[in-house]
Write a protein that holds these residues in place. Structure first.
Motif, PDB file in Angstrom:
ATOM      1  N   ASP A  62      10.821  38.029   1.588  1.00  0.00           N
ATOM      2  CA  ASP A  62       9.864  38.191   0.484  1.00  0.00           C
ATOM      3  C   ASP A  62      10.376  39.214  -0.525  1.00  0.00           C
ATOM      4  N   VAL A  63      10.966  40.293   0.005  1.00  0.00           N
ATOM      5  CA  VAL A  63      11.482  41.346  -0.871  1.00  0.00           C
ATOM      6  C   VAL A  63      12.845  41.790  -0.350  1.00  0.00           C
ATOM      7  N   LEU A  64      13.827  41.792  -1.252  1.00  0.00           N
ATOM      8  CA  LEU A  64      15.186  42.224  -0.913  1.00  0.00           C
ATOM      9  C   LEU A  64      15.450  43.580  -1.558  1.00  0.00           C
ATOM     10  N   MET A  88      14.249  33.768  -8.992  1.00  0.00           N
ATOM     11  CA  MET A  88      13.580  32.831  -9.910  1.00  0.00           C
ATOM     12  C   MET A  88      12.395  32.159  -9.226  1.00  0.00           C
ATOM     13  N   GLN A  89      12.540  31.892  -7.910  1.00  0.00           N
ATOM     14  CA  GLN A  89      11.463  31.242  -7.159  1.00  0.00           C
ATOM     15  C   GLN A  89      10.327  32.205  -6.820  1.00  0.00           C
ATOM     16  N   GLY A  90      10.613  33.521  -6.842  1.00  0.00           N
ATOM     17  CA  GLY A  90       9.522  34.456  -6.573  1.00  0.00           C
ATOM     18  C   GLY A  90       9.850  35.619  -5.653  1.00  0.00           C
ATOM     19  N   MET A  91      11.065  35.635  -5.058  1.00  0.00           N
ATOM     20  CA  MET A  91      11.409  36.766  -4.181  1.00  0.00           C
ATOM     21  C   MET A  91      11.439  38.066  -4.986  1.00  0.00           C
ATOM     22  N   GLY A  92      10.890  39.129  -4.426  1.00  0.00           N
ATOM     23  CA  GLY A  92      10.961  40.444  -5.062  1.00  0.00           C
ATOM     24  C   GLY A  92      12.327  41.069  -4.821  1.00  0.00           C
ATOM     25  N   ARG A 188       9.573  39.561  -9.171  1.00  0.00           N
ATOM     26  CA  ARG A 188       9.379  40.911  -9.687  1.00  0.00           C
ATOM     27  C   ARG A 188      10.553  41.773  -9.245  1.00  0.00           C
ATOM     28  N   ILE A 189      11.046  42.585 -10.182  1.00  0.00           N
ATOM     29  CA  ILE A 189      12.214  43.425  -9.924  1.00  0.00           C
ATOM     30  C   ILE A 189      11.837  44.867 -10.227  1.00  0.00           C
ATOM     31  N   ALA A 218       6.273  44.130  -5.238  1.00  0.00           N
ATOM     32  CA  ALA A 218       7.249  43.066  -5.541  1.00  0.00           C
ATOM     33  C   ALA A 218       7.037  41.805  -4.704  1.00  0.00           C
ATOM     34  N   CYS A 219       6.233  41.916  -3.647  1.00  0.00           N
ATOM     35  CA  CYS A 219       6.056  40.782  -2.729  1.00  0.00           C
ATOM     36  C   CYS A 219       5.334  39.620  -3.427  1.00  0.00           C
ATOM     37  N   PRO A 220       5.873  38.411  -3.319  1.00  0.00           N
ATOM     38  CA  PRO A 220       5.181  37.277  -3.955  1.00  0.00           C
ATOM     39  C   PRO A 220       3.839  37.005  -3.289  1.00  0.00           C
ATOM     40  N   VAL A 221       2.850  36.604  -4.082  1.00  0.00           N
ATOM     41  CA  VAL A 221       1.556  36.253  -3.494  1.00  0.00           C
ATOM     42  C   VAL A 221       1.527  34.774  -3.112  1.00  0.00           C
ATOM     43  N   ASN A 222       2.449  34.007  -3.655  1.00  0.00           N
ATOM     44  CA  ASN A 222       2.499  32.573  -3.381  1.00  0.00           C
ATOM     45  C   ASN A 222       3.911  32.243  -2.899  1.00  0.00           C
TER      46      ASN A 222
END
Ligand code: ZN
Length: 242
Positions: A62-64, A88-92, A188-189, A218-222
């Motif tokens: 989810d977040v790198l 681009m897909q949503g990973m933070g 999100r970055i 930064a964690c995607p909600v979806n």
């Protein structure tokens, strides 16, 4: 939330002083406090096959978090592309310190590696909060003091951040935009300046608090994998139009 902490893991193996601060590597230190905060954390390093960032690992992340300095150019372009696609897909993505010159940050920002001033002179860094209502500063006061840190100075060639969370001042007089939020694609970055390897920055309680908050922000909600391109017409009753 699933986090992967990536570290090039070179200084800790080649410099006695750095090893004394981070005996198991910076990634282990960061992973430890993120785990204690309740997140599911893995680590990955440059020397692992595919730098530890296989399709499976990236799909689950989810977040790198990203720390690099000496070996930016050793990071495989194909892996950088995969990380980019996941953002681009949503990973933070949380980019730390000298990660400003990493391939992935440059690709996302459109910048080059020579984009700030720096000096290793043990300046004190005061990070002033510029967005007191931002989730990344939850639980902090109006500033953080880091007694010894590498100086970074403006100007810093980055696109205008979508949100600026910290500005740092150094005892040498420089200022630096040290906590910057960006959105790229669905991702999100967060760029966070502190983290020079010669100082125990990631042991600092307020720095840990910022990074714990940054992961949450930064964690995607979806987490669905979004599809783009040609779409057939959908029957009207599927769209719930009244
Ligand atoms: Zn540094």
């Amino acid at each position: 939330m699933k986090i992967t902490v990536w570290n090039e893991f070179v200084h800790e193996k080649t410099d006695e002083r750095v090893r004394a601060i981070y005996p198991d590597g910076m990634h282990a230190c960061i992973a430890k406090f993120l785990t204690e905060a309740g997140y599911d954390v893995k680590t990955a390093t440059l020397e692992m096959p595919e730098h530890g960032l296989t399709d499976e690992v990236l799909a689950e992340t989810d977040v790198l978090f990203w720390w690099g300095h000496m070996r930016h150019e050793k990071v495989d372009d194909a892996i950088v592309q995969k990380v980019y696609d996941r953002v681009m897909q949503g990973m933070g993505l949380v980019v730390l310190h000298s990660g400003h010159a990493s391939k992935i940050f440059r690709k996302l920002m459109g910048t080059n590696s020579d984009c700030l001033k720096w000096r290793e002179s043990n300046d004190t860094e005061i990070m002033w909060v510029t967005s007191p209502n931002h989730p990344i500063v939850e639980g902090l006061g109006d500033h953080i003091v880091i007694p010894h840190e590498e100086t970074y100075g403006e100007h810093f060639i980055i696109p205008e951040p979508d949100e600026l969370v910290f500005i740092s001042w150094f005892t040498g007089g420089e200022v630096f935009r040290s906590g910057c939020c960006f959105k790229r694609g669905n991702g999100r970055i967060f760029y966070f300046k502190p983290g020079h390897e010669s100082f125990p920055i990631y042991h600092h309680p307020d720095v840990q608090k910022v990074l714990i908050n940054a992961a949450k922000w930064a964690c995607p909600v979806n987490r669905e994998t979004f599809r783009y391109g040609h779409f057939p017409v959908r029957p009207v009753d599927e769209l719930n139009i009244q």
